[in-house]
Write a protein that holds these residues in place. Structure first.
Motif, PDB file in Angstrom:
ATOM      1  N   GLY A 265      72.217  46.329  42.918  1.00  0.00           N
ATOM      2  CA  GLY A 265      73.545  46.743  42.526  1.00  0.00           C
ATOM      3  C   GLY A 265      74.607  45.816  43.087  1.00  0.00           C
ATOM      4  N   ALA A 266      75.847  46.063  42.721  1.00  0.00           N
ATOM      5  CA  ALA A 266      76.958  45.175  43.057  1.00  0.00           C
ATOM      6  C   ALA A 266      77.228  45.079  44.545  1.00  0.00           C
ATOM      7  CB  ALA A 266      78.222  45.652  42.337  1.00  0.00           C
ATOM      8  N   GLU A 267      76.742  46.049  45.332  1.00  0.00           N
ATOM      9  CA  GLU A 267      76.974  46.011  46.773  1.00  0.00           C
ATOM     10  C   GLU A 267      76.200  44.899  47.464  1.00  0.00           C
ATOM     11  OE1 GLU A 267      76.547  50.479  45.705  1.00  0.00           O
ATOM     12  OE2 GLU A 267      75.894  48.529  44.944  1.00  0.00           O
ATOM     13  N   GLY A 268      75.165  44.381  46.798  1.00  0.00           N
ATOM     14  CA  GLY A 268      74.282  43.410  47.411  1.00  0.00           C
ATOM     15  C   GLY A 268      74.925  42.064  47.642  1.00  0.00           C
TER      16      GLY A 268
ATOM     17  N   VAL B 291      77.761  46.377  38.489  1.00  0.00           N
ATOM     18  CA  VAL B 291      77.460  47.809  38.441  1.00  0.00           C
ATOM     19  C   VAL B 291      76.909  48.273  39.783  1.00  0.00           C
ATOM     20  CG1 VAL B 291      76.156  49.617  37.260  1.00  0.00           C
ATOM     21  CG2 VAL B 291      76.956  47.607  35.988  1.00  0.00           C
ATOM     22  N   ALA B 292      77.483  49.335  40.321  1.00  0.00           N
ATOM     23  CA  ALA B 292      77.055  49.860  41.618  1.00  0.00           C
ATOM     24  C   ALA B 292      75.616  50.355  41.559  1.00  0.00           C
ATOM     25  CB  ALA B 292      77.979  50.993  42.045  1.00  0.00           C
ATOM     26  N   THR B 293      74.938  50.286  42.698  1.00  0.00           N
ATOM     27  CA  THR B 293      73.540  50.711  42.775  1.00  0.00           C
ATOM     28  C   THR B 293      73.368  52.160  42.347  1.00  0.00           C
ATOM     29  OG1 THR B 293      73.165  49.171  44.603  1.00  0.00           O
ATOM     30  CG2 THR B 293      71.554  50.923  44.313  1.00  0.00           C
ATOM     31  N   THR B 294      74.312  53.024  42.696  1.00  0.00           N
ATOM     32  CA  THR B 294      74.183  54.446  42.376  1.00  0.00           C
ATOM     33  C   THR B 294      74.179  54.718  40.876  1.00  0.00           C
ATOM     34  OG1 THR B 294      76.579  54.613  42.704  1.00  0.00           O
ATOM     35  CG2 THR B 294      75.165  55.304  44.525  1.00  0.00           C
ATOM     36  N   ILE B 295      74.682  53.783  40.076  1.00  0.00           N
ATOM     37  CA  ILE B 295      74.655  53.913  38.626  1.00  0.00           C
ATOM     38  C   ILE B 295      73.508  53.099  38.035  1.00  0.00           C
ATOM     39  CG2 ILE B 295      75.950  53.588  36.488  1.00  0.00           C
ATOM     40  CD1 ILE B 295      77.108  55.704  38.372  1.00  0.00           C
ATOM     41  N   LEU B 296      73.350  51.870  38.529  1.00  0.00           N
ATOM     42  CA  LEU B 296      72.346  50.970  37.972  1.00  0.00           C
ATOM     43  C   LEU B 296      70.927  51.447  38.244  1.00  0.00           C
ATOM     44  CD1 LEU B 296      71.727  48.295  36.536  1.00  0.00           C
ATOM     45  CD2 LEU B 296      71.857  47.164  38.777  1.00  0.00           C
ATOM     46  N   LEU B 297      70.658  51.899  39.465  1.00  0.00           N
ATOM     47  CA  LEU B 297      69.298  52.288  39.842  1.00  0.00           C
ATOM     48  C   LEU B 297      68.727  53.402  38.963  1.00  0.00           C
ATOM     49  CD1 LEU B 297      66.800  52.249  41.658  1.00  0.00           C
ATOM     50  CD2 LEU B 297      68.087  53.639  43.315  1.00  0.00           C
ATOM     51  N   PRO B 298      69.391  54.544  38.843  1.00  0.00           N
ATOM     52  CA  PRO B 298      68.809  55.591  37.994  1.00  0.00           C
ATOM     53  C   PRO B 298      68.727  55.183  36.524  1.00  0.00           C
ATOM     54  CG  PRO B 298      71.021  56.209  38.706  1.00  0.00           C
ATOM     55  CD  PRO B 298      70.633  55.005  39.501  1.00  0.00           C
TER      56      PRO B 298
ATOM     57  N   GLY C  61      70.746  46.507  47.300  1.00  0.00           N
ATOM     58  CA  GLY C  61      72.203  46.539  47.228  1.00  0.00           C
ATOM     59  C   GLY C  61      72.755  47.762  47.917  1.00  0.00           C
ATOM     60  N   GLY C  62      73.073  47.648  49.208  1.00  0.00           N
ATOM     61  CA  GLY C  62      73.667  48.763  49.934  1.00  0.00           C
ATOM     62  C   GLY C  62      72.708  49.531  50.822  1.00  0.00           C
TER      63      GLY C  62
ATOM     64  N   MET D 259      65.959  44.823  51.208  1.00  0.00           N
ATOM     65  CA  MET D 259      67.158  44.547  52.014  1.00  0.00           C
ATOM     66  C   MET D 259      67.202  43.068  52.378  1.00  0.00           C
ATOM     67  SD  MET D 259      67.082  47.880  54.571  1.00  0.00           S
ATOM     68  CE  MET D 259      65.634  47.275  55.438  1.00  0.00           C
ATOM     69  N   GLY D 260      68.403  42.500  52.313  1.00  0.00           N
ATOM     70  CA  GLY D 260      68.590  41.121  52.711  1.00  0.00           C
ATOM     71  C   GLY D 260      69.405  41.031  53.981  1.00  0.00           C
TER      72      GLY D 260
END
Length: 347
Positions: A138-141, A148-155, A169-170, A190-191
């Protein structure tokens, strides 16, 4: 903690250390593997001979499964794939989608193929081509990222494909792992969290500089290499943002030549890789030239420790991190905290 990821790769815990260029070398990868996670060697910044030596060193340090991150558009990608197969590397990861033929070659040899994606359609494409799993960032990464934020992209990706999905991402703690599993992911990647560990070879002073940053101290810029890249806010990045196009292109050309000399590539090889990259990524000529900025600017900060002249890739989680644990301490803590969170959820 058994998930589809642990069953697929043979690791103990559903925690992946991403293949960060200049950071994910043998010491970090083997430490993650010995701690029960999946460590990924970053080969894009290695010559072929350096990759061969790195795989051998990881083999000496651990008997656990590990992976190698490959550039599918590299001129010697086929040679690197053969090296991985011969060395018995368990996982091949990709920042950009590999071809269907390359996926088939790896799978026929028993290698698990896990591309990274930033969109639902990309996940669907590699799944249709035979990928065993996908990392969804997601965009937090940090580093190259989407919008797109992980909370939307992941599901959305979990709903769209029938292969294991690894969330990125996050993520940095056990609560994040528990949340990812609740979304339907098979684990987390995680990076930044692994960059800030004892076994990471990033200079100590640079790690300490990361730990001083807050949640708003990263920025997504296209001025590093022409595509969105999340990095720490620094004076250098601010300067890149203000630089005119001619200055940026001149800097990129100089960095391209520096990276060519560092890796021993000939100019014909550089041209071939550039043309392939331009075709696969659909880059303009100016974006292609600017892409040469990335390896050298990252090396300046992450290897040489020159934060004034280098770019420091980072996810937004940097603002939540306060320590430099060993990989064993980190993974043990994440898994224990995730299990505690899950056990105490209302039923």
């Amino acid at each position: 903690m058994d998930t589809a990821l642990t069953k697929l790769t043979g690791v103990r815990y559903p925690v992946v250390q991403t293949g960060m260029g200049w950071v994910a070398g043998p010491r970090l990868v083997s430490a993650v593997a010995n701690a029960g996670g999946l460590g990924i060697l970053a080969s894009a910044t290695m010559t072929f001979d350096e990759l061969r030596a790195a795989i051998a060193e990881v083999r000496e340090r651990t008997g656990q499964p590990f992976g190698v991150n490959l550039r599918a558009d590299a001129a010697d990608a086929a040679d690197r794939v053969r090296l991985m197969i011969e060395a018995g590397v368990k996982v091949a990861s990709f920042a950009l989608a590999p071809s269907q033929e390359l996926i088939g070659t790896l799978k026929d040899a028993g290698v698990v193929v896990i591309p990274s994606v930033g969109a639902v359609r990309h996940a669907q494409k590699v799944a249709a081509w035979g990928a065993d799993a996908v990392v969804v960032q997601g965009a937090e990464g940090g580093g190259h990222t989407g919008q797109v934020a992980t909370t939307i992209l992941l599901p959305s990706v979990v709903d769209a494909v029938d292969i294991p999905v690894i969330a990125a991402g996050g993520f940095y703690d056990g609560r994040g792992l528990a949340a990812a599993l609740a979304y339907g992911a098979a684990g987390v990647a995680m990076g930044t969290r692994f960059l800030l560990t004892e076994e990471s070879t990033v200079p100590r002073a640079v790690k300490e500089a990361y730990l001083t940053r807050g949640l708003s101290d990263t920025v997504v810029t296209t001025k590093v290499d022409g595509v969105p890249h999340r990095v720490l806010r620094t004076e250098l990045v601010a300067g890149l943002e203000k630089a005119n196009r001619a200055t940026a292109l001149l800097r990129a050309v100089r960095n391209a030549n520096r990276f060519r000399r560092l890796t021993g590539l000939s100019w014909p090889s550089v041209v071939r890789e550039g043309l392939t990259m331009r075709r696969n990524r659909r880059l303009t000529w100016s974006q292609l030239v600017m892409a040469a900025n990335t390896p050298m600017l990252l090396r300046e900060g992450l290897v040489k420790g020159n934060t004034d002249a280098g770019v420091l890739a980072s996810g937004q989680v940097v603002g939540a991190l306060t320590d430099l644990p060993t990989c064993a301490e980190l993974i043990t803590r994440i898994v224990a905290d995730a299990e505690a969170v899950i056990a105490h959820l209302p039923r």
